[in-house]
Design an enzyme around this catalytic site. Structure first.
Site, PDB file in Angstrom:
ATOM      1  N   THR A   9      11.015   4.788 -10.005  1.00 12.94           N
ATOM      2  CA  THR A   9      11.208   6.231 -10.196  1.00 12.94           C
ATOM      3  C   THR A   9      12.679   6.579 -10.424  1.00 12.94           C
ATOM      4  OG1 THR A   9      11.085   8.329  -9.003  1.00 12.94           O
ATOM      5  CG2 THR A   9      11.263   6.374  -7.656  1.00 12.94           C
ATOM      6  N   ASP A  10      12.911   7.710 -11.071  1.00 17.61           N
ATOM      7  CA  ASP A  10      14.295   8.188 -11.237  1.00 17.61           C
ATOM      8  C   ASP A  10      14.891   8.644  -9.908  1.00 17.61           C
ATOM      9  OD1 ASP A  10      12.754  10.508 -10.939  1.00 17.61           O
ATOM     10  OD2 ASP A  10      13.437  11.454 -12.793  1.00 17.61           O
ATOM     11  N   GLU A  11      14.033   8.838  -8.897  1.00 12.60           N
ATOM     12  CA  GLU A  11      14.536   9.345  -7.616  1.00 12.60           C
ATOM     13  C   GLU A  11      15.456   8.358  -6.895  1.00 12.60           C
ATOM     14  OE1 GLU A  11      11.741  11.214  -5.029  1.00 12.60           O
ATOM     15  OE2 GLU A  11      10.546  11.942  -6.703  1.00 12.60           O
ATOM     16  N   LYS A  17      11.542   2.970  -2.507  1.00 10.33           N
ATOM     17  CA  LYS A  17      11.449   2.558  -3.916  1.00 10.33           C
ATOM     18  C   LYS A  17      12.760   1.872  -4.325  1.00 10.33           C
ATOM     19  CE  LYS A  17       8.578   3.039  -6.489  1.00 10.33           C
ATOM     20  NZ  LYS A  17       7.370   2.216  -6.792  1.00 10.33           N
ATOM     21  N   TYR A  48      10.654   8.136   0.897  1.00  9.76           N
ATOM     22  CA  TYR A  48       9.961   7.616  -0.287  1.00  9.76           C
ATOM     23  C   TYR A  48      10.952   6.958  -1.251  1.00  9.76           C
ATOM     24  CZ  TYR A  48       8.211   7.690  -5.072  1.00  9.76           C
ATOM     25  OH  TYR A  48       7.909   7.340  -6.367  1.00  9.76           O
TER      26      TYR A  48
HETATM   27  P1  NAD Z   1      -0.559   7.408  -6.519  1.00 10.48           P
HETATM   28  O1  NAD Z   1      -0.208   7.739  -5.105  1.00 10.48           O
HETATM   29  O2  NAD Z   1      -1.396   8.334  -7.304  1.00 10.48           O
HETATM   30  O3  NAD Z   1      -1.271   5.977  -6.563  1.00 10.48           O
HETATM   31  C1  NAD Z   1      -0.867   4.888  -5.767  1.00 10.48           C
HETATM   32  C2  NAD Z   1      -2.005   3.885  -5.727  1.00 10.48           C
HETATM   33  O4  NAD Z   1      -1.567   2.750  -4.951  1.00 10.48           O
HETATM   34  C3  NAD Z   1      -3.290   4.413  -5.060  1.00 10.48           C
HETATM   35  O5  NAD Z   1      -4.416   4.077  -5.825  1.00 10.48           O
HETATM   36  C4  NAD Z   1      -3.324   3.688  -3.711  1.00 10.48           C
HETATM   37  O6  NAD Z   1      -4.635   3.465  -3.225  1.00 10.48           O
HETATM   38  C5  NAD Z   1      -2.612   2.379  -4.059  1.00 10.48           C
HETATM   39  N1  NAD Z   1      -2.022   1.733  -2.878  1.00 10.48           N
HETATM   40  C6  NAD Z   1      -1.255   2.311  -1.929  1.00 10.48           C
HETATM   41  N2  NAD Z   1      -0.921   1.397  -0.977  1.00 10.48           N
HETATM   42  C7  NAD Z   1      -1.477   0.225  -1.375  1.00 10.48           C
HETATM   43  C8  NAD Z   1      -1.473  -1.090  -0.823  1.00 10.48           C
HETATM   44  N3  NAD Z   1      -0.824  -1.365   0.314  1.00 10.48           N
HETATM   45  N4  NAD Z   1      -2.146  -2.061  -1.481  1.00 10.48           N
HETATM   46  C9  NAD Z   1      -2.808  -1.786  -2.642  1.00 10.48           C
HETATM   47  N5  NAD Z   1      -2.859  -0.560  -3.198  1.00 10.48           N
HETATM   48  C10 NAD Z   1      -2.188   0.433  -2.574  1.00 10.48           C
HETATM   49  O7  NAD Z   1       0.846   7.142  -7.231  1.00 10.48           O
HETATM   50  P2  NAD Z   1       1.292   7.402  -8.736  1.00 10.48           P
HETATM   51  O8  NAD Z   1       1.827   8.764  -8.857  1.00 10.48           O
HETATM   52  O9  NAD Z   1       0.239   6.911  -9.635  1.00 10.48           O
HETATM   53  O10 NAD Z   1       2.556   6.406  -8.813  1.00 10.48           O
HETATM   54  C11 NAD Z   1       2.384   5.058  -9.235  1.00 10.48           C
HETATM   55  C12 NAD Z   1       3.744   4.384  -9.279  1.00 10.48           C
HETATM   56  O11 NAD Z   1       4.600   5.081 -10.177  1.00 10.48           O
HETATM   57  C13 NAD Z   1       4.467   4.370  -7.949  1.00 10.48           C
HETATM   58  O12 NAD Z   1       5.114   3.113  -7.819  1.00 10.48           O
HETATM   59  C14 NAD Z   1       5.477   5.497  -8.053  1.00 10.48           C
HETATM   60  O13 NAD Z   1       6.607   5.239  -7.256  1.00 10.48           O
HETATM   61  C15 NAD Z   1       5.809   5.421  -9.519  1.00 10.48           C
HETATM   62  N6  NAD Z   1       6.265   6.683 -10.141  1.00 10.48           N
HETATM   63  C16 NAD Z   1       5.522   7.820 -10.023  1.00 10.48           C
HETATM   64  C17 NAD Z   1       5.931   8.976 -10.686  1.00 10.48           C
HETATM   65  C18 NAD Z   1       5.122  10.252 -10.629  1.00 10.48           C
HETATM   66  O14 NAD Z   1       5.551  11.255 -11.186  1.00 10.48           O
HETATM   67  N7  NAD Z   1       3.947  10.259 -10.025  1.00 10.48           N
HETATM   68  C19 NAD Z   1       7.122   8.962 -11.423  1.00 10.48           C
HETATM   69  C20 NAD Z   1       7.873   7.774 -11.501  1.00 10.48           C
HETATM   70  C21 NAD Z   1       7.424   6.642 -10.863  1.00 10.48           C
HETATM   71  O1  TDX Z   2       3.434  22.794  -3.550  1.00 13.38           O
HETATM   72  C1  TDX Z   2       4.497  22.391  -4.047  1.00 13.38           C
HETATM   73  N1  TDX Z   2       5.451  23.310  -4.388  1.00 13.38           N
HETATM   74  C2  TDX Z   2       6.641  22.956  -4.947  1.00 13.38           C
HETATM   75  O2  TDX Z   2       7.473  23.829  -5.238  1.00 13.38           O
HETATM   76  C3  TDX Z   2       4.753  20.987  -4.311  1.00 13.38           C
HETATM   77  C4  TDX Z   2       3.739  19.952  -3.941  1.00 13.38           C
HETATM   78  C5  TDX Z   2       5.953  20.654  -4.882  1.00 13.38           C
HETATM   79  N2  TDX Z   2       6.880  21.591  -5.190  1.00 13.38           N
HETATM   80  C6  TDX Z   2       8.141  21.184  -5.841  1.00 13.38           C
HETATM   81  C7  TDX Z   2       8.878  20.024  -5.209  1.00 13.38           C
HETATM   82  C8  TDX Z   2       9.530  19.355  -6.403  1.00 13.38           C
HETATM   83  O3  TDX Z   2      10.756  19.990  -6.704  1.00 13.38           O
HETATM   84  O4  TDX Z   2       7.761  20.718  -7.148  1.00 13.38           O
HETATM   85  C9  TDX Z   2       8.567  19.605  -7.545  1.00 13.38           C
HETATM   86  C10 TDX Z   2       7.658  18.427  -7.844  1.00 13.38           C
HETATM   87  O5  TDX Z   2       7.094  17.994  -6.607  1.00 13.38           O
HETATM   88  P1  TDX Z   2       6.173  16.704  -6.477  1.00 13.38           P
HETATM   89  O6  TDX Z   2       5.007  16.830  -7.402  1.00 13.38           O
HETATM   90  O7  TDX Z   2       5.918  16.448  -5.049  1.00 13.38           O
HETATM   91  O8  TDX Z   2       7.099  15.583  -7.138  1.00 13.38           O
HETATM   92  P2  TDX Z   2       8.558  14.985  -6.757  1.00 13.38           P
HETATM   93  O9  TDX Z   2       8.892  15.169  -5.335  1.00 13.38           O
HETATM   94  O10 TDX Z   2       9.518  15.490  -7.788  1.00 13.38           O
HETATM   95  O11 TDX Z   2       8.262  13.412  -6.997  1.00 13.38           O
HETATM   96  C11 TDX Z   2       7.453  13.001  -8.113  1.00 13.38           C
HETATM   97  O12 TDX Z   2       8.239  12.482  -9.153  1.00 13.38           O
HETATM   98  C12 TDX Z   2       8.892  11.277  -8.922  1.00 13.38           C
HETATM   99  C13 TDX Z   2       6.421  11.950  -7.689  1.00 13.38           C
HETATM  100  O13 TDX Z   2       5.635  12.475  -6.641  1.00 13.38           O
HETATM  101  C14 TDX Z   2       7.089  10.671  -7.282  1.00 13.38           C
HETATM  102  O14 TDX Z   2       6.119   9.679  -6.989  1.00 13.38           O
HETATM  103  C15 TDX Z   2       7.936  10.206  -8.422  1.00 13.38           C
HETATM  104  O15 TDX Z   2       8.660   9.074  -8.034  1.00 13.38           O
END
Ligand code: NAD
Ligand code: TDX
Length: 345
Positions: free
Chosen positions: A121-123, A152, A148
């Site tokens: 992630t960019d975080e 990462k 989190y």
């Molecule tokens: P998500 O929470 O929707 O999915 C995570 C999955 O991992 C789930 O299916 C869960 O059951 C599985 N999991 C969790 N713990 C596990 C374990 N111990 N063994 C096997 N499986 C396990 O997450 P997502 O949003 O799909 O993110 C996927 C990846 O992308 C993550 O590595 C996250 O850091 C990265 N990422 C997410 C975002 C975003 O915006 N969502 C952005 C950048 C990077």
């Molecule tokens: O109810 C809400 N109200 C609100 O204002 C929620 C759930 C979030 N927010 C804000 C917090 C953040 O500034 O919205 C923005 C986005 O929130 P999230 O969806 O929780 O994402 P963020 O914390 O930015 O992280 C996401 O992007 C990077 C993913 O969850 C991570 O897995 C990824 O690494």
């Protein structure tokens, strides 16, 4: 590449990636997923059984991981605890899955000399000021804020060390905020859409000025597939689609396209330690590997995402109740944490 292992393939991005791979390649996919609260086998529904196999299991289970890794040509590692708000309330599973899980996979790919791609992630870079003209690049120093993002960051550093020390054939990618179908309703965009569909007012943290750099999940999938095929070993690629917007504007667009006033939301207690702004410079991926995002029209992507949640209540209905109960409990703890911080200063 004939057979790949996708960790976390029943989660949001993993399931979309498996769908992308099934539609665009001939590759056979083995998904390993623990099916935590965030994993849903229904997200893989309709995919051909002869192409996609689901193994329920934990990526910290070294024996299982060894067996699975030994049978594939590459591993794409999505599995993680992924929600910042949860990490503020119970960091333990984040350390376990994100750090120990990644370590377990790295040891297996090292033993079997299997290609590895690590999803991050960019975080990990922390946040930028709202008025900073800069964006994150591959050389921005790591400075994560939350449990989190720090786990990462730790996992990224493990991958880099395994490349340098043991010659593991790995690439890494750090992507910005994804949106699209099958995203858990705890995350910002689906939370707000499903609240509106339930007749509830959306909740904006703080003033809503925080900026996120949105990318459609299909563009993330195509970028990962490009890196898997053409990425240079040991390299980190940043994935983003120039989609910066503040939360207030995104929420306004959701409300408007669902037929409500742009300001029909409630402002609630801010997330403790809330990162201000993320912004990705993806020029290495564009210039070196020729990748281009195809889904940059945010209004169109958002309209399709809203349509998906409208039509797939069966997928999110039960999750929504559990998620909002969890949020109510967390809100009280957040308010106390912020108040305590205020008295210390
Ligand atoms: P998500 O929470 O929707 O999915 C995570 C999955 O991992 C789930 O299916 C869960 O059951 C599985 N999991 C969790 N713990 C596990 C374990 N111990 N063994 C096997 N499986 C396990 O997450 P997502 O949003 O799909 O993110 C996927 C990846 O992308 C993550 O590595 C996250 O850091 C990265 N990422 C997410 C975002 C975003 O915006 N969502 C952005 C950048 C990077
Ligand atoms: O109810 C809400 N109200 C609100 O204002 C929620 C759930 C979030 N927010 C804000 C917090 C953040 O500034 O919205 C923005 C986005 O929130 P999230 O969806 O929780 O994402 P963020 O914390 O930015 O992280 C996401 O992007 C990077 C993913 O969850 C991570 O897995 C990824 O690494």
């Amino acid at each position: 590449m004939k057979r790949i292992l996708v960790t976390g393939g029943a989660g949001f991005i993993g399931a979309n990636f498996v769908r992308y791979i099934t539609a665009h390649t001939e590759v056979h996919v083995v998904v390993v997923d623990l099916l935590t609260y965030a994993g849903n086998p229904e997200s893989l529904k309709g995919l051909p059984e002869e192409r996609v196999e689901l193994r329920i299991g934990d990526i910290t289970d070294a024996k299982l991981v060894d067996e699975l890794v030994s049978s594939v040509d590459a591993v794409v590692h999505f599995a993680a605890e992924s929600h910042n708000d949860n990490s503020l309330h119970d960091p333990a599973p984040f350390v376990n899955t994100n750090v120990i899980g990644t370590f377990t996979l790295l040891e297996a790919v090292r033993r079997h000399d299997v290609r590895f791609h690590h999803i991050s992630t960019d975080e990990v870079y922390g946040d930028l000021e709202l008025d900073d003209p800069g964006r994150f690049t591959e050389t921005t120093p790591y400075n994560p804020s939350s449990p989190y993002s720090s786990t990462k960051a730790a996992s990224d550093l493990l991958v880099r060390a395994w490349v340098r020390s043991f010659g593991v054939r790995a690439t890494l990618s750090n992507c910005s905020n994804n949106y699209g179908p099958y995203q858990h309703v705890e995350k910002f965009i689906p939370r707000q859409i499903t609240s509106i569909l339930n007749g509830e007012r959306p909740k904006l943290y703080g003033a809503g000025t925080n900026v996120r750099d949105w990318i459609h999940v299909d563009d993330h999938s195509s970028a990962v597939w490009t890196i898997l095929q053409h990425g240079a070993m040991g390299r980190t690629y940043l994935i983003g689609a120039d989609g910066e917007q503040n939360n207030r504007d995104v929420l306004g667009s959701i409300l408007e396209s669902m037929g409500h006033e742009r300001d029909a939301f409630d402002m609630v207690t801010d997330r403790p330690g809330h990162d201000l702004r993320y912004a990705i410079d993806a020029s290495s991926l564009r210039n070196e590997l020729g990748w281009r995002p195809q889904r940059q029209d945010f209004s169109e992507g958002l309209a399709q995402t809203i349509k998906w949640y409208r039509e797939n209540r069966w997928w999110w209905g039960l999750l929504k109740t559990q998620t909002e109960e969890r949020y109510s409990a967390q809100e009280t703890t957040n308010a106390r944490a912020l108040a305590a911080r205020g008295t210390e200063q």
